[in-house]
Design a protein around this motif. Structure first.
Motif, mmCIF file in Angstrom:
data_model
loop_
_atom_site.group_PDB
_atom_site.id
_atom_site.type_symbol
_atom_site.label_atom_id
_atom_site.label_comp_id
_atom_site.label_asym_id
_atom_site.label_seq_id
_atom_site.Cartn_x
_atom_site.Cartn_y
_atom_site.Cartn_z
ATOM 1 N N ASP A 135 -2.579 1.244 12.006
ATOM 2 C CA ASP A 135 -3.646 1.455 11.029
ATOM 3 C C ASP A 135 -3.148 1.319 9.595
ATOM 4 O O ASP A 135 -2.026 1.702 9.287
ATOM 5 C CB ASP A 135 -4.246 2.864 11.192
ATOM 6 N N HIS A 192 2.699 1.404 7.245
ATOM 7 C CA HIS A 192 1.372 1.217 7.837
ATOM 8 C C HIS A 192 1.122 -0.266 8.069
ATOM 9 O O HIS A 192 1.727 -1.127 7.430
ATOM 10 C CB HIS A 192 0.306 1.800 6.917
ATOM 11 N N THR A 233 5.948 4.157 12.083
ATOM 12 C CA THR A 233 4.956 3.135 11.770
ATOM 13 C C THR A 233 3.627 3.413 12.462
ATOM 14 O O THR A 233 3.571 4.073 13.496
ATOM 15 C CB THR A 233 5.433 1.739 12.206
ATOM 16 N N SER A 234 2.575 2.871 11.858
ATOM 17 C CA SER A 234 1.253 2.901 12.491
ATOM 18 C C SER A 234 0.640 1.518 12.379
ATOM 19 O O SER A 234 0.927 0.770 11.437
ATOM 20 C CB SER A 234 0.336 3.931 11.826
ATOM 21 N N GLU A 290 -3.133 2.554 5.771
ATOM 22 C CA GLU A 290 -3.102 3.924 5.262
ATOM 23 C C GLU A 290 -4.501 4.456 4.960
ATOM 24 O O GLU A 290 -4.805 5.611 5.240
ATOM 25 C CB GLU A 290 -2.219 3.987 4.017
ATOM 26 N N LEU A 330 -6.350 5.946 7.997
ATOM 27 C CA LEU A 330 -5.807 7.110 8.705
ATOM 28 C C LEU A 330 -6.664 8.363 8.558
ATOM 29 O O LEU A 330 -6.860 9.092 9.519
ATOM 30 C CB LEU A 330 -4.386 7.410 8.241
#
Length: 195
Positions: free
Chosen positions: A50, A78, A47-48, A52, A55
């Motif tokens: 941010d 995301h 996971t992030s 998508e 990125l």
């Protein structure tokens, strides 16, 4: 998706048979390194925070890493906040053997050395640990890799764990890790192991 290779592969603290949640991935390089080493990533969720679309701007190498992860069967998500992840509709009913947050950071409001910034970082770690506690399996572990020099040592990661409770123009450049440790917390005890 099941692992096609029946043999278990270990990379330090991580097994190809563990259900692994990777939190706060910036450019997804750590999750990509595990996927390459395992040869398969169907056991992983990366996971992030941010979105998508952000990125490519923040982490130019992320797109290639995400593509490789998806190719190897990893679930990539995301917009997942480490402080509220246990409520995320795709994560709320899952348990993981390993939950990993490498170099947690609250973002930059003031100088890294300011007491306000340190408190913001502590809030992120504290909230992450509260969420991870609800998501880690009975015999699972929560790992935080963190710098140990000042001002990072002032965060008191060990103390936060006992309670059970970066982006920018340079984000794609390498950085000197220096002295750092991986802190491991378990669900069933107050034992914390520092590596």
């Amino acid at each position: 998706m099941e692992l096609t290779d029946e043999s278990e592969k270990w990379i330090k603290h991580y097994s190809s048979r563990h259900k692994i949640l990777l939190v706060g991935e910036g450019d997804f390089s750590f999750s990509t390194s595990l996927a390459r080493a395992f040869g398969n990533a169907s056991n992983m969720v990366a996971t992030s925070l941010d979105a998508e679309v952000d990125l490519e701007i923040k982490h130019p190498s992320a797109a290639a890493n995400v593509a490789l992860l998806k190719e190897k069967g990893c679930s990539v998500m995301h917009g997942v906040n480490a402080s509220t992840m246990r409520y995320h509709h795709l994560l709320s009913h899952r348990k993981f053997d390993r939950i990993v947050f490498n170099f947690p950071h609250s973002g930059f409001l003031t100088s890294e050395h300011s007491s306000l910034q340190i408190m913001l970082h502590q809030d992120v770690v504290r909230d992450f640990l509260k969420n991870a506690y609800e998501m880690v399996s009975e015999r699972g572990e929560v790992h935080i890799t963190h710098k140990t020099g000042y001002p990072f040592s002032a965060w008191g990661i060990e103390k936060l764990g006992e309670n059970k409770r970066g982006d920018g123009s340079r984000s794609n450049q390498t950085f000197p890790v220096g002295q750092c440790s991986t802190y491991k917390f378990t669900r069933n005890s107050n034992i914390m192991i520092k590596y």
